[in-house]
Scaffold this motif. Structure first.
Motif, PDB file in Angstrom:
ATOM      1  N   TYR A  82       1.655  20.270 -13.630  1.00 31.73           N
ATOM      2  CA  TYR A  82       1.332  18.907 -14.301  1.00 31.73           C
ATOM      3  C   TYR A  82       1.567  17.671 -13.394  1.00 31.73           C
ATOM      4  CZ  TYR A  82      -0.128  21.664 -18.111  1.00 31.73           C
ATOM      5  OH  TYR A  82      -0.680  22.810 -18.988  1.00 31.73           O
ATOM      6  N   THR A  83       2.409  17.988 -12.306  1.00 32.51           N
ATOM      7  CA  THR A  83       2.876  17.004 -11.236  1.00 32.51           C
ATOM      8  C   THR A  83       2.068  17.195  -9.722  1.00 32.51           C
ATOM      9  OG1 THR A  83       4.868  16.886 -12.363  1.00 32.51           O
ATOM     10  CG2 THR A  83       4.797  16.030  -9.979  1.00 32.51           C
ATOM     11  N   ALA A  84       1.711  16.021  -9.515  1.00 30.22           N
ATOM     12  CA  ALA A  84       0.864  16.024  -8.068  1.00 30.22           C
ATOM     13  C   ALA A  84       1.424  14.949  -7.113  1.00 30.22           C
ATOM     14  CB  ALA A  84      -0.794  15.570  -8.465  1.00 30.22           C
ATOM     15  N   ASP A  85       1.242  15.164  -5.850  1.00 26.41           N
ATOM     16  CA  ASP A  85       1.849  14.701  -4.624  1.00 26.41           C
ATOM     17  C   ASP A  85       0.652  13.867  -4.214  1.00 26.41           C
ATOM     18  OD1 ASP A  85       3.608  14.064  -2.763  1.00 26.41           O
ATOM     19  OD2 ASP A  85       2.531  15.505  -1.348  1.00 26.41           O
ATOM     20  N   LEU A  86       1.123  12.617  -4.096  1.00 27.34           N
ATOM     21  CA  LEU A  86      -0.168  11.483  -3.573  1.00 27.34           C
ATOM     22  C   LEU A  86       0.220  11.505  -1.841  1.00 27.34           C
ATOM     23  CD1 LEU A  86      -2.180   9.115  -3.907  1.00 27.34           C
ATOM     24  CD2 LEU A  86       0.004   7.778  -4.560  1.00 27.34           C
ATOM     25  N   SER A  87      -1.099  11.290  -1.501  1.00 25.19           N
ATOM     26  CA  SER A  87      -1.202  10.618   0.123  1.00 25.19           C
ATOM     27  C   SER A  87      -2.290   9.630   0.074  1.00 25.19           C
ATOM     28  CB  SER A  87      -1.485  11.966   1.105  1.00 25.19           C
ATOM     29  OG  SER A  87      -0.335  12.883   0.921  1.00 25.19           O
ATOM     30  N   VAL A  88      -1.986   8.570   0.797  1.00 21.87           N
ATOM     31  CA  VAL A  88      -2.846   7.632   0.941  1.00 21.87           C
ATOM     32  C   VAL A  88      -3.013   7.001   2.341  1.00 21.87           C
ATOM     33  CG1 VAL A  88      -3.793   5.226   0.461  1.00 21.87           C
ATOM     34  CG2 VAL A  88      -2.686   6.709  -1.252  1.00 21.87           C
ATOM     35  N   TYR A  89      -4.025   7.003   3.202  1.00 25.38           N
ATOM     36  CA  TYR A  89      -4.129   6.866   4.697  1.00 25.38           C
ATOM     37  C   TYR A  89      -5.323   5.922   4.786  1.00 25.38           C
ATOM     38  CZ  TYR A  89      -0.563  10.256   5.713  1.00 25.38           C
ATOM     39  OH  TYR A  89       0.586  10.812   5.502  1.00 25.38           O
ATOM     40  N   PHE A  90      -5.091   4.630   5.604  1.00 22.39           N
ATOM     41  CA  PHE A  90      -6.222   3.692   5.641  1.00 22.39           C
ATOM     42  C   PHE A  90      -6.143   3.284   7.277  1.00 22.39           C
ATOM     43  CE2 PHE A  90      -6.840   3.194   1.458  1.00 22.39           C
ATOM     44  CZ  PHE A  90      -8.320   2.622   1.383  1.00 22.39           C
ATOM     45  N   ASP A  91      -7.245   3.319   7.806  1.00 23.52           N
ATOM     46  CA  ASP A  91      -7.524   3.094   9.212  1.00 23.52           C
ATOM     47  C   ASP A  91      -6.649   1.842   9.386  1.00 23.52           C
ATOM     48  OD1 ASP A  91      -8.814   0.857  11.170  1.00 23.52           O
ATOM     49  OD2 ASP A  91      -9.510   2.872  11.786  1.00 23.52           O
ATOM     50  N   LYS A  92      -5.942   1.628  10.760  1.00 24.77           N
ATOM     51  CA  LYS A  92      -4.977   0.553  10.780  1.00 24.77           C
ATOM     52  C   LYS A  92      -5.477  -0.833  10.620  1.00 24.77           C
ATOM     53  CE  LYS A  92      -5.359   0.859  15.876  1.00 24.77           C
ATOM     54  NZ  LYS A  92      -6.447   1.184  15.934  1.00 24.77           N
ATOM     55  N   ASN A  93      -6.780  -0.861  10.756  1.00 23.62           N
ATOM     56  CA  ASN A  93      -7.626  -2.311  10.952  1.00 23.62           C
ATOM     57  C   ASN A  93      -8.021  -2.684   9.519  1.00 23.62           C
ATOM     58  OD1 ASN A  93      -7.090  -2.718  13.658  1.00 23.62           O
ATOM     59  ND2 ASN A  93      -8.705  -1.337  13.984  1.00 23.62           N
ATOM     60  N   ALA A  94      -7.854  -1.510   8.571  1.00 23.39           N
ATOM     61  CA  ALA A  94      -8.229  -1.866   7.075  1.00 23.39           C
ATOM     62  C   ALA A  94      -7.120  -1.841   6.109  1.00 23.39           C
ATOM     63  CB  ALA A  94      -9.280  -0.740   6.984  1.00 23.39           C
ATOM     64  N   VAL A  95      -5.879  -1.978   6.735  1.00 24.73           N
ATOM     65  CA  VAL A  95      -4.928  -1.902   5.493  1.00 24.73           C
ATOM     66  C   VAL A  95      -4.717  -3.390   5.230  1.00 24.73           C
ATOM     67  CG1 VAL A  95      -3.521   0.012   6.270  1.00 24.73           C
ATOM     68  CG2 VAL A  95      -3.132  -2.270   7.382  1.00 24.73           C
ATOM     69  N   ARG A  96      -4.226  -3.642   3.706  1.00 18.98           N
ATOM     70  CA  ARG A  96      -4.089  -4.852   3.098  1.00 18.98           C
ATOM     71  C   ARG A  96      -5.179  -5.587   2.900  1.00 18.98           C
ATOM     72  NH1 ARG A  96      -0.005  -4.360   6.806  1.00 18.98           N
ATOM     73  NH2 ARG A  96       2.064  -4.434   5.887  1.00 18.98           N
ATOM     74  N   GLY A  97      -6.338  -4.634   2.653  1.00 13.99           N
ATOM     75  CA  GLY A  97      -7.648  -5.399   2.287  1.00 13.99           C
ATOM     76  C   GLY A  97      -8.189  -4.959   0.804  1.00 13.99           C
ATOM     77  N   GLY A  98      -7.110  -4.416   0.022  1.00 17.09           N
ATOM     78  CA  GLY A  98      -7.672  -4.138  -1.336  1.00 17.09           C
ATOM     79  C   GLY A  98      -7.906  -2.607  -1.563  1.00 17.09           C
ATOM     80  N   GLY A  99      -8.467  -2.129  -0.629  1.00 22.00           N
ATOM     81  CA  GLY A  99      -9.070  -0.615  -0.590  1.00 22.00           C
ATOM     82  C   GLY A  99      -7.843   0.262  -1.105  1.00 22.00           C
ATOM     83  N   GLY A 100      -6.608   0.332  -0.618  1.00 20.21           N
ATOM     84  CA  GLY A 100      -5.649   1.194  -1.329  1.00 20.21           C
ATOM     85  C   GLY A 100      -5.662   1.214  -2.814  1.00 20.21           C
ATOM     86  N   SER A 101      -5.414  -0.033  -3.606  1.00 15.07           N
ATOM     87  CA  SER A 101      -5.523  -0.232  -4.902  1.00 15.07           C
ATOM     88  C   SER A 101      -6.531   0.357  -5.508  1.00 15.07           C
ATOM     89  CB  SER A 101      -5.173  -1.682  -5.135  1.00 15.07           C
ATOM     90  OG  SER A 101      -4.104  -2.203  -4.808  1.00 15.07           O
ATOM     91  N   ARG A 102      -7.926  -0.025  -5.003  1.00 12.31           N
ATOM     92  CA  ARG A 102      -8.971   0.688  -5.710  1.00 12.31           C
ATOM     93  C   ARG A 102      -8.910   1.999  -5.607  1.00 12.31           C
ATOM     94  NH1 ARG A 102     -14.060  -1.959  -3.141  1.00 12.31           N
ATOM     95  NH2 ARG A 102     -15.102  -0.432  -4.641  1.00 12.31           N
ATOM     96  N   ILE A 103      -8.752   2.631  -4.404  1.00 12.99           N
ATOM     97  CA  ILE A 103      -8.954   4.155  -4.179  1.00 12.99           C
ATOM     98  C   ILE A 103      -7.838   4.866  -5.205  1.00 12.99           C
ATOM     99  CG2 ILE A 103      -7.425   4.640  -2.126  1.00 12.99           C
ATOM    100  CD1 ILE A 103      -9.736   6.301  -1.045  1.00 12.99           C
ATOM    101  N   TYR A 104      -6.576   4.225  -5.096  1.00  9.82           N
ATOM    102  CA  TYR A 104      -5.627   4.590  -6.043  1.00  9.82           C
ATOM    103  C   TYR A 104      -6.089   4.926  -7.438  1.00  9.82           C
ATOM    104  CZ  TYR A 104      -1.718   5.947  -9.030  1.00  9.82           C
ATOM    105  OH  TYR A 104      -0.862   6.505  -9.796  1.00  9.82           O
ATOM    106  N   ALA A 105      -6.449   3.561  -7.880  1.00  6.73           N
ATOM    107  CA  ALA A 105      -6.913   3.533  -9.325  1.00  6.73           C
ATOM    108  C   ALA A 105      -7.790   4.607  -9.752  1.00  6.73           C
ATOM    109  CB  ALA A 105      -7.649   2.119  -9.603  1.00  6.73           C
ATOM    110  N   ALA A 106      -8.913   5.016  -8.747  1.00  6.69           N
ATOM    111  CA  ALA A 106      -9.781   5.918  -9.005  1.00  6.69           C
ATOM    112  C   ALA A 106      -9.245   7.213  -8.898  1.00  6.69           C
ATOM    113  CB  ALA A 106     -11.209   5.750  -8.094  1.00  6.69           C
ATOM    114  N   LEU A 107      -8.245   7.518  -8.265  1.00  5.60           N
ATOM    115  CA  LEU A 107      -7.655   8.626  -8.160  1.00  5.60           C
ATOM    116  C   LEU A 107      -6.627   9.149  -9.194  1.00  5.60           C
ATOM    117  CD1 LEU A 107      -7.384  11.004  -5.910  1.00  5.60           C
ATOM    118  CD2 LEU A 107      -5.373   9.805  -4.939  1.00  5.60           C
TER     119      LEU A 107
END
Length: 166
Positions: A82-107
């Protein structure tokens, strides 16, 4: 984040772009402890294996994948199921644009639907941006593994972050 960005499940056509994003981090950063860029075949096998059993999402902008995030097995012993390991990777030019938070919320939403109770993330301890991201998502520091990695001639520690979701 641009309104044209969509979050969706990984598709076969995304794997090459995800590999480009990941290999950048292998070759240029200590974000991952892998040291040799992966081949398409090896990466394809890895991603399709993960996506067959765990949620795997991509962020796409204007038809181009700009990032991805997935959950994977934390530990093969059954008590950790019941425990999972998280990985998140964004293109170096797309970090800090809010995509990480959106994709994490969906995940996380998908993880809850699948019955997971905890998400853990292993972060290079000097990666302040990733630690800040995890704290923003509600993760708490759970431990530190000191001097367990060596990359680019540097000895590196791992910060363990955890979020209870169930």
């Amino acid at each position: 984040m641009n309104e044209t960005v969509t979050i969706r499940p990984l598709e076969e056509r995304d794997i090459k772009r995800c590999l480009e994003i990941y290999n950048y981090y292998i070759e240029n950063t200590a974000v991952t402890f892998e040291e040799v860029p992966l081949s398409y075949g090896d990466f394809h096998k890895r991603l399709t294996g993960i996506a067959a059993n765990y949620p795997f999402l991509v962020a796409e902008d204007g038809g181009t994948v700009i990032g991805y995030a997935y959950l994977d097995k934390y530990n093969p012993r059954s008590a950790y199921r019941y425990t999972a390991d998280l990985s998140v990777y964004f293109d170096k030019n797309a970090v800090r644009g809010g995509g990480g938070s959106r994709i994490y919320a969906a995940l996380e939403k998908e993880a809850v639907k699948r019955g997971f109770k905890n998400i853990v993330s292993l972060i290079t301890a000097d990666n302040a941006a990733s630690i800040a991201f995890h704290k923003k998502q509600g993760f708490n520091a759970a431990g530190l593994l000191c001097n367990v990695g060596l990359k680019f001639g540097r000895t590196l520690s791992i910060a363990i972050y955890q979020k209870e979701i169930g």
